[in-house]
Structure formats: structure tokens, C-alpha cells
Design an enzyme around this catalytic site. Structure first.
Site, PDB file in Angstrom:
ATOM      1  N   GLU A 175      -6.154 -12.020 -13.820  1.00 38.14           N
ATOM      2  CA  GLU A 175      -5.598 -11.832 -12.479  1.00 38.14           C
ATOM      3  C   GLU A 175      -5.250 -13.151 -11.819  1.00 38.14           C
ATOM      4  O   GLU A 175      -4.637 -13.172 -10.754  1.00 38.14           O
ATOM      5  CB  GLU A 175      -6.611 -11.105 -11.592  1.00 38.14           C
ATOM      6  N   CYS A 226      -3.234  -3.169 -16.632  1.00 36.28           N
ATOM      7  CA  CYS A 226      -3.752  -2.107 -15.774  1.00 36.28           C
ATOM      8  C   CYS A 226      -3.201  -2.176 -14.359  1.00 36.28           C
ATOM      9  O   CYS A 226      -3.628  -1.427 -13.488  1.00 36.28           O
ATOM     10  CB  CYS A 226      -5.278  -2.144 -15.735  1.00 36.28           C
ATOM     11  N   ASP A 239      -2.768  -8.506  -8.568  1.00 31.76           N
ATOM     12  CA  ASP A 239      -3.299  -9.785  -8.116  1.00 31.76           C
ATOM     13  C   ASP A 239      -2.634 -10.949  -8.827  1.00 31.76           C
ATOM     14  O   ASP A 239      -2.389 -12.002  -8.227  1.00 31.76           O
ATOM     15  CB  ASP A 239      -4.816  -9.843  -8.334  1.00 31.76           C
ATOM     16  N   HIS A 278       0.821  -1.211   0.000  1.00 30.10           N
ATOM     17  CA  HIS A 278       0.000   0.000   0.000  1.00 30.10           C
ATOM     18  C   HIS A 278       0.855   1.261   0.000  1.00 30.10           C
ATOM     19  O   HIS A 278       0.547   2.245  -0.679  1.00 30.10           O
ATOM     20  CB  HIS A 278      -0.919  -0.004   1.227  1.00 30.10           C
TER      21      HIS A 278
END
Length: 959
Positions: free
Chosen positions: A812, A883, A836, A576
Site C-alpha cells: 500500500e 484487493c 491506498d 466513498h
């Protein structure tokens, strides 16, 4: 390693017997400052345990384990006895190489000395040498041994040509430090030399640092039935043993069966072990490896056998040496924990190998302990093992993980959690409950203020979860229980927080682990209020933020006008903290290690977010160099921004679309202004998370319409509702799961409530009207899941008839990449979510405290899945986008272009720079970079290989 000089040598020594010679050796070590006087007794005791005679007139006296405390520093003294000394084992010694070593450093010394023992006339030369330099020339000269081991193998690669095999082998040698980039370039232009059915050789002597032989094999035969390419890094005559070994194996036809073998079996074949060879393996447990005494007993055991026995180290070269040769056994340099492989031929081979295994298992004359037993280091107090790491040295570069590109030099501000001092007990429970409730209310107000002022929906969403935690009756009830038993409000509250967080951490689930971190963050906020301890505040001047990790609360308080860079001790490129830094455009490195937290606040820190390097207290020249680079980078960024609306075409005209990742439709205007050619990922869950219940059709149409209006005819790729896992919806409860990331999330969850999916698809189609819309389903594992979602879409599209709509899937999950060919026959496009895809491929949570640094999307396994997806898509005329965060990585962009990715969707701030980089590329160079990356064994090797290769590819004139 031993680096002898003439000052280490004592010429023309005399001794009446071996004891006197040892006394002279001990005195020489003491005089040199390598040992204390007591070490001489250790030399004598060691000799009583077994002779240290090595061969060629050389003995190598060294102490016992008990005398290691008398060693001051590792060192060597060489004493020459021209007249010879009668040794106690009957040999005559002309040279004593006396060793002081604190652990097993003497193994390196022994290994180096063995190079001198096999030389013709070495004994006489050493005995009559008149000059110390002559002795140094014999003992100190070591040729770099040629490298051929498990590290130089690249097996069962999914390649399509012999050229790729050759490049893979060459790139592996570069990654191991054996060759420089020029070697790889030279190999690319060299013709393959046929070696026989299925095998070829390519060689070069250009830019070779260490002679080596690599082998790359393919999963399936390529042109001409070829399945393997040997790559030889030649240097002088040092590589000759490698060629001779290869010639011997070819002559016996041994290498013809290398196809499809594991690394272990391949090394066995290269070692000459075949169906008639009896082999056995055993772990070496001796504390200091195969030093002189155990090596001697091993050799004696081998000589007692009726057939020749050979031995090799499983973790080293496949070259098996005679186990009956002391010099060669010592030359193995085998260490504790390594595996010895014994081999023999003949009727008694099985018994001979069994005898060797038994001798090693019995300890070769020494007491041994299993590997799983922990031995306390001698004379190291327990407290020292828990000491904080030392602060990094001023001016010395530190390696970390590049997380967000950019450069900065500024004083550091170390963010540390406040220390709380509070009483454990309190007299009045009612008073403590009142204090706790007041602090809970104040904490919620603080979070409300942060949410209003934060930059980005992601941080706001997480802070909203923090507010929910404050309102959790379970936490409050647990705290009240402790308070009623006499605890203070502080102690009761923290006990409730710590208990809940520890229980979640114990479940080893990423979602729960992140929630545990959030719980502690919330808990500290309330403790600050209870203890009247202010939260740490950064300086009001520019600074580099250094922290263990950075959470949403910390980011929400950042003043981006002052923070110049972000450095964390923990985390990986997809953590994060890294994602937030990229979103804010702040240079960042992560996973720098605990030592970075020991830096003194206020000292300057140079941060290179592109290369992942830190330099504490840089000297003036380094600061000037960084400032020049910052100015140059600012110029490049300014130029990129000025040309942001130009298409992203390579130098040879290949077009790549560059779109924006959005978490909020309101940001579409900014994305277009920064040069976005569309929206490559609209995370529609933000609409759902911003509402207390499922948003109705009208609300969703309005939200999506805002993005379509801003895009003014540019395409919008919308991901259908992707919740579950780490993104729960409070009003859509999901039954507790052991691992939510492998449970009800993405398309699986959406299909369980088809009315929710239908409303969203209807809203998207109606909002689009005649404007280009691309819809993709998340977490698709195979074509059946896609068809289930498509049935809902087809029914609505037949009703609404939006004219410009495509339906695709997000890749993913590894299964969707592996099955891309079957999906490509039915979908309109693919969009690869590398965040992911990386964690599912590598089985590493990107938020894991200790493993996240290894969760790098540039890992060759992830790149291989991207390659498979692109190839399958293009074979069916479909387009592919990326993406995930990898699309913004400066090292990855050329690789993705080279793999044939058609669209990159990145954070809006990075759009101008990504487009500018693509315009500097040529497709041949991009494809070459992709091949290099795919050939590497690890993510670290990919980054190391690309660091210089990308810079070269971006230079003008590289077409």
C-alpha cells in the site's frame, strides 16, 4: 482558425491612399457584421502606432485594445488592390487582410498567413488574381505542421526491451491524437532502423492524422545497448522537416548524448543547442502575445545584433527559427505566459542574447504586467463571474469519471440540501436549550433506525460515528455558549458545527476533512428537526440520483430497487460515493462538474458507468440504443452468473483466481454463492469496530470461524487489524497527529500494542484449524516491519501448528513496491491495496473535494509499482493479488492480468463479471494492453487508450 471562403474576398478595390484603404476595410468588417462603425477608428489608430505591413504585399490592419469593445464577432475581410496602395512605411500593399478580434484570436490568423508569405511569387499572384478562389487558395491553404515537442517525449522509462520503447513512443502519439490505433499495431510489426550508438528509428505511415516524431528512452540500456527509439508518424511530405532535422543532428553527433536527459535538455539538444551555444530564456508578458507590432520590434532588435539570433518557444517545437525574420517570428504564434528561448553563436553571442531578453522584458513597445497580476476582464460585471454554471445542453454527451459499471436511462432526481430559514435571536435560552436537546435525541434515534436498515457494515460504521458526534459535549457546549448570549437554538447549533468543521478543513488532512463533511451532515440533520424541515425524499418511481456528492446518510436511505444510477458533481473513482455504488451494484459516474446540478428534475438522463458518459434528455434513438445495450449487458451478466462457478481461465489456459473482498464474515456465504474462489481480503477491523472494547479471543474465533465455515475449504486472506488514519477506534485513543495518514496506523499501531496483535493472530490460527489461511500485515514499508510482525506470528504458530498458513504483506506504500525484491525473499505472498497505494503514490487524498477526481488507480505510476511487485514476487516463486478497487475496473482487469497478477479480489457483486472477462482474454493481448497502459503519461491517457483496445482484445479470435 481562419477558414477563408470566396465570400470573404473583395476583388479589384481602389484607394487613393492608405487612409482610404483602411476606411474601405473598416466598412467591409461592419457590413459583414463583425464590427460596429467605431472599429474603423481603431484600425486607423493602430496604424499610427506602427505599421501592420506583413510582407509579400500584405498588410493586416486590426484594432487597438481600446477598440475591442467595437468587435461583435471574430472575422476577416480580404481586400485586393491590383494597382497597389502606397503604405505609410514606404511599402506597397496589394492585399489588406482586415481583422476583427475580441482577444488574441488574431494570433492564429497571423500564424496561418505566414504560410503564404514565403512562397515564391506569392505577391504577384495575389496582386493579379482574377478570381476570389485563387486568393483563398494562396491564403487559406495550411499544411498541418509536423509535431515534435515536450508532449512527444517519453523519457527514462523502466522498460526491458526495444519493442516496449517503440510501443511507448507510438502509444504516446496515439494519446496525443496524432495517430489512430492501427498505427500502434503497425509499429509493433515494424523492424527497428539503427541510427547509431544506442538509438533506433521505427516509422509507419498507416493511420496518421498529424505527422509527428516521438522519442522514448529507457532508464537502463536494453538489448544491444539501445537506450532510445524515435517513432516517426509519416504523412505525405509533411514529415520531411522532422527527418531533415534528425539527419542534421545525427550528422553532428548531437543526439548521442540524449541518454538520461530531462525533457527540457532533450528539447535543447533537438534544437541544435550545444556547449558552444549561448542561450537565454524569458517569459513573454505581452497581453496578446507576439502579434505584429511586438514581433516587428523583436525582429528589429535581432537585426541590430552582430551575430545571427535564433528563437524557439520552450513549450512548443524544438525547431529554432531566425529571430530576424518577421514571417517566421509571427509563425511561432507565441502567447502570453510562454517562454522564448534565444540562442546565438560567436564572440558577441552573450551580448546579443542579453539584448533580446531585455527587449522582451521591456515589453517590445507595449505596457506589460507580471503574470501573477490579475486583470479584471473588460465589460464583465463582477456578478457574472459568480454565476452558476449553465445547465448541460439536451442531447449533448458529457464526460465524467467512470465509477461503477453499468448503463441506465431514467428521470433524474437532484438531491439538494434543504434551505433553512430561522431567526438568529431568541428570548428564552432555557427554551432554546430544551429544543436543542430534544432535536439531538431525535437525530440519534433516526440514525439508529438507519443503521438497523442499512446495507453494509461500512455505512453502518460511519453512521455510528455520526451518533458519537451528536453526543460530543464539546459541540453542545459551544452551541449553549451562543444560546446563552441570545442566539436561537438553530443559530447556536449551526455556529458550533460550522466553527468545528471549518477548523478541521483548514488542517488540510483527509481524515479531518472527511470528519468535517460528517459534521455538516450531522448538523443539517439536527437543523431539519429544529426547523421542522423534512429531509429530501426521492420519488417512489425509478430515477437517476444526481448530487454534489453522496454521503453515508444518503446511501443509507437509498432504495436500490428504484435508484437506477448515481451521478455526482464531485469525487473520484476511489471516493466513498464510488465505492458505495460499486458495493451496491449501481451504475455510477462521478466528478461530472457543477453543471450537472443545474439539470431540471424529471428529465431523462442516460448514464454510461463503463465509459463515464452522460446524455441529458437523450433523443429517442439514443434511448433505444441504450435500452439495447442494457438488454445485451443483462444477457452477458446473466450468462456470467450462470457460469460463476467456472474457473477464470484465459482463452489460452492461464488461470487467475477471483476472490471476494469482505467487510463482514456474515457475507462469506453470499460471496461463495456468487462464485468466489476464496476471500482475498477480510477487513478484520469490522469486528473491533462493532464492539465497545477490544473483542476477546473467544469472540474473534467465533467471528473468523463463521467465514471459514462458509468457505468450505477455500482460502481466506485476513488482514490484521488496520485502524488509525481514517479508521479510528473509540477505545484505542491515538495522540493527535498533524497527518494521521503518515502516522500511527496499520502495522505500526498494532506493534505498539503487541498483546492486541497476538490475540488476533492466535484467534485466526485457532479458527482456521486445518483450513487454508493467509494472513497479511497492512501498511508495511520495509522488511524490518514485516519481521517484527512475523516474530509474533512465528511464536504462536510454533505453539498452534496450523498446517496450511501463509504470511504476507499488503503493498500500500510505494516503498514496499520498490523494495518488493527484499520482501519477496521472506514473505509468502503480496496483496496490493490499490486504493491506498494510489493516494500515497500520487499524493492525492481520494476524498479531497477538488483533487479526488485525479486519484485514479489506473495511473501509469501505480501500474509501474504493480509491475515491479509482480516481477519481484514471481522471481522468488511468490503469488500476487490485487484487493483494491482497481481489481473491479473493467478497463484495468485485462491490464492486471497482463502484468501477471495471480489473484483479483473484488466486491462480491462483481465476481461473475470479472471471471467472465478473464475467460474472454488471451494472454498475448493482455500483455500488449499492459505495455500500452504502462507507456502512457497520465491516467486519462491510459483510459483513452484502453477504451477501444480492451474491446478489441475481448473479441473472439484474437489469440
Amino acid at each position: 482558425m481562419l477558414a477563408l471562403t470566396r465570400d470573404d474576398v473583395r476583388l479589384k478595390c481602389k484607394a487613393d491612399d492608405w487612409q482610404q484603404a483602411l476606411a474601405l476595410a473598416g466598412a467591409a468588417l461592419v457590413e459583414a457584421g463583425f464590427a460596429r462603425p467605431g472599429y474603423a477608428g481603431g484600425l486607423l489608430e493602430r496604424e499610427r502606432q506602427g505599421s501592420t505591413w506583413l510582407g509579400s504585399g500584405i498588410a493586416i490592419p486590426h484594432g487597438t485594445p481600446a477598440s475591442r469593445g467595437e468587435v461583435v464577432a471574430t472575422g476577416v475581410r480580404v481586400l485586393q488592390f491590383p494597382d497597389g496602395v502606397a503604405w505609410h512605411d514606404g511599402h506597397v500593399v496589394h492585399l489588406l487582410v482586415a481583422i476583427a478580434a475580441q482577444s488574441d484570436e488574431h494570433l492564429d490568423i497571423l500564424r496561418q498567413l505566414t504560410h503564404a508569405l514565403g512562397r515564391d511569387g506569392a505577391e504577384a499572384m495575389l496582386a493579379r488574381a482574377e478570381d476570389a478562389d485563387a486568393i483563398v487558395a494562396v491564403l487559406g491553404h495550411v499544411e498541418t505542421p509536423p509535431k515534435l515537442d515536450a508532449d512527444t517525449l517519453c523519457l527514462n522509462l523502466p522498460v526491458r526491451s526495444a519493442a516496449e520503447l517503440a510501443l511507448a513512443a507510438a502509444a504516446r502519439l496515439q494519446g496525443l491524437g496524432c495517430v489512430q490505433p492501427a498505427f500502434v499495431a503497425a509499429v509493433a510489426s515494424q523492424p527497428l532502423i539503427p541510427l547509431g550508438p544506442g538509438l533506433a528509428l521505427v516509422r509507419s505511415a498507416q493511420a496518421v492524422d498529424v505527422p509527428a516524431l516521438a522519442l522514448a528512452t529507457s532508464q537502463a540500456p536494453v538489448e544491444g545497448g539501445l537506450f532510445g527509439v524515435f517513432c516517426l508518424a509519416a504523412r505525405g511530405e509533411a514529415h520531411r522537416p522532422l527527418l531533415e532535422r534528425l539527419e542534421q543532428l545525427l550528422a553532428r553527433g548531437a543526439v548521442a548524448g540524449l541518454k538520461g536527459l530531462s525533457a527540457d535538455t532533450t528539447l535543447a539538444v533537438l534544437a541544435g543547442e550545444d556547449g558552444e551555444t549561448h542561450t537565454g530564456r524569458v517569459r513573454l508578458l505581452n497581453a496578446h502575445g507576439l502579434h505584429a507590432r511586438p514581433a516587428k520590434l523583436l525582429v528589429q532588435t535581432a537585426r541590430a545584433q552582430s551575430v545571427p539570433v535564433r528563437v524557439r518557444v520552450l513549450e512548443g517545437s524544438p525547431e529554432a527559427i531566425s529571430a530576424a525574420s518577421l514571417t517566421k517570428v509571427l509563425g511561432l504564434g507565441a502567447r502570453r505566459g510562454q517562454t522564448l528561448v534565444f540562442s546565438a553563436h560567436g564572440e558577441t553571442a552573450e551580448a546579443a542574447v542579453a539584448a533580446m531578453l531585455a527587449a522582451v522584458q521591456d515589453g517590445l513597445g507595449e505596457s506589460v504586467q507580471p503574470l501573477n497580476e490579475v486583470v479584471q476582464p473588460r465589460e464583465v460585471p463582477a456578478a457574472q463571474t459568480e454565476a452558476l454554471p449553465a445547465a448541460p445542453e439536451p442531447g449533448v454527451a458529457m464526460a465524467a469519471i467512470p465509477a461503477s459499471p453499468g448503463l441506465a436511462v431514467a428521470p433524474i432526481y437532484v438531491l439538494r440540501h434543504p434551505r433553512f430559514d430561522y431567526p438568529e435571536k431568541a428570548a428564552s435560552p432555557d427554551h432554546e436549550i430544551g429544543r436543542l436537546d430534544q432535536s439531538l435525541a431525535q437525530a440519534a434515534q433516526q440514525l439508529d433506525v438507519l443503521i438497523q436498515g442499512t446495507q453494509g457494515a461500512k455505512v453502518a460504521n460511519i453512521l455510528s460515528v455520526h451518533i458519537e458526534m451528536l453526543a460530543d459535549p464539546g459541540l453542545r457546549d459551544a452551541a449553549l455558549e451562543s444560546i446563552h448570549e441570545g442566539a436561537s437554538a438553530e443559530a447556536g447549533w449551526w455556529h458550533a458545527i460550522d466553527t468545528a468543521a471549518s477548523a478541521q478543513e483548514a488542517l488540510a488532512d483527509r481524515l479531518l476533512a472527511e470528519r468535517a463533511t460528517d459534521l455538516r451532515d450531522v448538523g443539517r440533520r439536527v437543523l431539519c428537526l429544529l426547523c421542522d424541515t423534512p429531509l429530501p425524499e426521492p420519488p417512489d418511481t425509478p430515477y437517476v440520483l444526481v448530487a454534489e456528492d453522496v454521503g453515508p446518510s444518503d446511501v443509507a436511505r437509498l432504495d436500490t430497487s428504484r435508484v437506477r444510477a448515481l451521478v455526482t458533481a464531485k469525487g473520484g473513482a476511489t471516493a466513498h460515493s464510488a465505492i458505495l455504488a460499486r458495493a451496491l451494484g449501481i451504475p455510477a459516474v462521478v466528478g461530472a462538474g457543477e453543471a450537472v446540478l443545474q439539470l431540471t428534475a424529471g428529465i431523462e438522463l442516460a448514464v454510461d458507468g463503463d465509459a463515464g458518459r452522460l446524455i441529458p434528455a437523450p433523443d429517442p434513438e439514443t434511448v433505444r440504443r441504450f435500452e439495447r445495450r442494457i438488454e445485451e449487458q443483462a444477457r452477458i451478466e446473466q450468462e456470467a452468473y450462470q457460469n460463476r462457478h467456472e474457473p477464470a481461465c484465459t482463452r489460452d489456459g492461464h488461470r487467475v483466481e477471483v476472490a471476494a473482498n469482505l467487510g463482514n464474515t456474515a457475507h462469506a456465504v453470499d460471496a461463495v454463492e456468487r462464485g468466489a474462489e476464496g476471500v482475498g481480503l477480510l477487513r478484520t477491523e469490522f469486528i473491533f469496530m462493532a464492539h465497545p472494547d477490544f473483542p476477546d479471543l473467544k469472540t474473534q474465533i467465533a467471528e473468523y470461524g463463521e467465514a471459514f465455515d462458509a468457505l468450505a475449504g477455500r482460502p481466506l486472506v485476513a488482514r490484521t487489524l488496520d485502524v488509525g488514519g481514517d479508521k479510528p477506534l473509540p477505545y484505542w485513543p491515538v495522540a493527535a497527529e498533524d497527518n494521521p495518514f503518515l502516522g500511527m496506523r496499520g502495522i505500526r499501531l498494532a506493534l505498539s500494542r503487541p498483546e492486541v496483535l497476538e490475540t488476533q493472530l492466535r484467534a485466526l490460527l485457532m479458527a482456521a484449524g486445518s483450513r487454508p489461511l493467509r494472513i497479511m500485515f497492512p501498511m508495511i514499508k520495509d522488511v524490518e516491519e514485516f519481521r517484527a510482525g512475523k516474530r509474533v506470528f512465528d511464536r504462536l504458530q510454533a505453539e498452534i501448528r496450523a498446517p496450511d498458513v501463509q504470511l504476507g504483506v499488503m503493498v500500500e506504500i510505494p516503498s514496499s513496491a520498490l523494495l518488493a525484491a527484499s520482501l519477496a525473499a521472506e514473505v509468502d505472498f503480496f496483496s496490493i491495496g490499490t486504493n491506498d497505494l494510489t493516494q500515497y503514490t500520487l499524493a492525492i487524498d481520494r476524498g479531497h473535494a477538488s483533487l479526488s477526481a485525479q486519484s485514479d488507480a489506473i495511473h501509469p505510476a501505480v501500474l509501474q509499482l504493480i509491475r515491479l511487485t509482480v516481477e519481484a514476487a514471481h522471481a522468488h516463486g511468490r503469488w500476487v493479488g490485487v484487493c483494491g478497487e482497481l481489481g473491479s475496473d473493467p478497463l484495468a482487469v485485462p491490464v492486471l492480468v497482463g502484468l501477471g497478477v495471480d489473484e483479483l479480489s473484488v466486491t462480491a457483486r462483481r465476481i461473475p463479471q470479472v471471471k467472465a472477462m478473464i475467460r474472454r482474454l488471451g494472454m498475448p493481448q493482455a500483455r500488449e494492453l499492459a505495455s500500452l497502459a504502462l507507456a502512457q503519461p497520465t491516467a486519462a491517457a491510459v483510459r483513452q487508450t484502453l477504451e477501444t483496445a480492451v474491446a478489441a482484445a475481448l473479441e473472439p479470435g484474437q489469440d
